[in-house]
Design an enzyme around this catalytic site. Sequence first.
Site, mmCIF file in Angstrom:
data_model
loop_
_atom_site.group_PDB
_atom_site.id
_atom_site.type_symbol
_atom_site.label_atom_id
_atom_site.label_comp_id
_atom_site.label_asym_id
_atom_site.label_seq_id
_atom_site.Cartn_x
_atom_site.Cartn_y
_atom_site.Cartn_z
ATOM 1 N N ASP A 9 -5.333 3.915 10.608
ATOM 2 C CA ASP A 9 -5.708 2.224 9.891
ATOM 3 C C ASP A 9 -3.631 2.447 9.729
ATOM 4 O OD1 ASP A 9 -6.159 0.398 8.790
ATOM 5 O OD2 ASP A 9 -6.203 1.003 7.376
ATOM 6 N N ASP A 11 -2.643 -0.590 7.570
ATOM 7 C CA ASP A 11 -2.363 -1.533 5.598
ATOM 8 C C ASP A 11 -2.906 -0.712 4.851
ATOM 9 O OD1 ASP A 11 -0.865 -3.869 5.842
ATOM 10 O OD2 ASP A 11 -2.066 -3.956 7.698
ATOM 11 N N THR A 43 -5.728 -0.280 14.676
ATOM 12 C CA THR A 43 -5.429 -1.555 13.169
ATOM 13 C C THR A 43 -6.209 -3.066 13.788
ATOM 14 O OG1 THR A 43 -3.879 -2.134 12.102
ATOM 15 C CG2 THR A 43 -3.439 -1.792 14.673
ATOM 16 N N ASN A 223 -12.902 -2.676 8.005
ATOM 17 C CA ASN A 223 -13.028 -2.769 9.312
ATOM 18 C C ASN A 223 -12.980 -1.371 9.581
ATOM 19 O OD1 ASN A 223 -10.486 -2.815 8.785
ATOM 20 N ND2 ASN A 223 -9.609 -3.276 9.681
#
Length: 272
Positions: A9, A11, A43, A223
């Site tokens: 991922d 961020d 992402t 997420n």
Amino acid sequence: MNRHLIALDLDGTLLTDKKEISERTKQTILKAMDDGHIVVIATGRPHRASIHYYHELGLTTPMVNFNGALIHHPTDKKWDALHNPMPIRTARKIVDACYDLDVYNILAEVMDDVYLDQYDEKIIEIFQETEKDTPFNIGSLKHKLKDDPTSLLIHPKEDHILQLRNHLTEYHAELIEHRKWGAPWNIIEIVKKGMNKAVGLQKVSTYFGIPKERIIAFGDEDNDLEMIEYAGVGVAMGNAINELKHVAKHVTHTNEQDGIGVFLEDYLKMKR
């Protein structure tokens, strides 16, 4: 050597709070690639806001964008890409509900085209973080949006977040997935039903012939839940939400403390 698929991922995970890849983490990832492991980015960001980091790491692998709604290969156009946008009819109903709730703003993305309901410098700044020339189509989404969007992003008033999410669940649960961004932005992100990062990992790992138990995935937000649960080696960052830490098999240091680099050095028995 059993090669692993390493899913990153961006961020809050690969990137520091300054949106950079730390030198230790970068060198560890490059060493893992030299050792034969496969590294992919997974992402919620669109392609245009991820490709800079892809090239910085020298990747030549597929990439998972929009939380799985787009799975493609930036450097191999013959690769069997998957783009799963939500139906525009659904998007328009959600936009209508947003107007009724008087949200601050709504943004739609059709691949790399961006549609913004109302001009907003702060939101434009976020989405132009890596590409200053991102083309924005500004104006009422009711009239401007003509194609099935890859994602919708809603910036609601804080006291309307629960009401909006309850509405999305009650009226659109069969057609969409909705997530909330981490602080400081209370943004609700919506993609087509069944789209998540685990879908992307499944496709990519099958392509490379890597079994689930040799997938190492790193994340920090909601997420990332499906991806962290799906991976044989699901790793939550030290700064991850508690829900993710509960489903992860491992918890590493934060994104500010080289969490990815530290974990890979230890798990893959790499010499610094």
